[in-house]
Design a protein around this motif. Structure first.
Motif, PDB file in Angstrom:
ATOM      1  N   GLU A   1       0.834  -1.445  -0.025  1.00 23.87           N
ATOM      2  CA  GLU A   1      -0.340  -0.249   0.025  1.00 23.87           C
ATOM      3  C   GLU A   1       0.764   1.059   0.118  1.00 23.87           C
ATOM      4  N   GLN A   2       0.561   1.932  -0.974  1.00 23.54           N
ATOM      5  CA  GLN A   2       1.487   3.301  -1.189  1.00 23.54           C
ATOM      6  C   GLN A   2       0.838   4.429   0.014  1.00 23.54           C
ATOM      7  N   PRO A   3       1.449   5.143   0.647  1.00 22.03           N
ATOM      8  CA  PRO A   3       1.399   5.958   1.962  1.00 22.03           C
ATOM      9  C   PRO A   3       1.270   7.425   0.905  1.00 22.03           C
ATOM     10  N   PHE A   4       0.856   8.623   1.546  1.00 19.83           N
ATOM     11  CA  PHE A   4       0.574   9.825   0.948  1.00 19.83           C
ATOM     12  C   PHE A   4       1.687  10.232   0.377  1.00 19.83           C
ATOM     13  N   PRO A   5       1.279  10.643  -0.723  1.00 18.60           N
ATOM     14  CA  PRO A   5       0.105  11.585  -1.546  1.00 18.60           C
ATOM     15  C   PRO A   5      -1.057  10.832  -2.526  1.00 18.60           C
TER      16      PRO A   5
ATOM     17  N   ASP B   1      -4.217   8.420   1.923  1.00 16.09           N
ATOM     18  CA  ASP B   1      -5.007   9.470   2.856  1.00 16.09           C
ATOM     19  C   ASP B   1      -3.810   9.462   3.217  1.00 16.09           C
ATOM     20  N   TRP B   2      -3.639  11.533   4.271  1.00 14.86           N
ATOM     21  CA  TRP B   2      -2.545  11.332   5.139  1.00 14.86           C
ATOM     22  C   TRP B   2      -3.143  10.547   6.773  1.00 14.86           C
ATOM     23  N   PRO B   3      -2.276   9.950   7.520  1.00 11.35           N
ATOM     24  CA  PRO B   3      -2.901   9.060   8.225  1.00 11.35           C
ATOM     25  C   PRO B   3      -3.364   9.865   9.728  1.00 11.35           C
TER      26      PRO B   3
END
Length: 112
Positions: free
Chosen positions: A91-95, A98-100
């Motif tokens: 799972e790709q993080p932000f951007p 969503d921002w955690p």
């Protein structure tokens, strides 16, 4: 008996040439370069949050709650970055997500 030239060593899920020319492999590498850069920036921002929280503590005697919440979300984001970079997560993080949400942990009291 001479070895059969038609027998090729078995490989799992395609050969190395297939992986080297795979669009998904190169796209993952590109995203990893981007996320390494973001991780470097994140570490600088964490350092700034630490300095600001120390200053708030010295001048007001307590931490800044909004900054603590941001620090908590930054910690979660850093974890998500490292998880993606080490292949622990796909799972790709932000951007790209969503921002955690990092609700600040409740301040502990000395009345224990």
């Amino acid at each position: 008996m001479p070895p059969d030239s038609n027998n090729k060593p078995e490989t799992r899920e395609g050969g190395i040439g297939e992986h080297l020319t795979s669009r998904d492999s190169w796209l993952r590498l590109l995203f990893m370069v981007l996320f390494v850069a973001l991780w470097s920036i994140t570490r600088l921002v964490v350092f700034a949050v630490i300095i600001l929280q120390i200053l708030f503590l010295l001048f007001s005697g307590k931490r800044n709650e909004r900054l603590a919440g941001f620090g908590a979300s930054l910690a979660i984001y850093s974890y998500e970055l490292v998880a993606y970079l080490t292949f622990a997560s796909e799972e790709q993080p932000f951007p790209f997500n969503d921002w955690p949400d990092g609700s600040a942990p409740a301040e502990q009291t000395d009345a224990e």
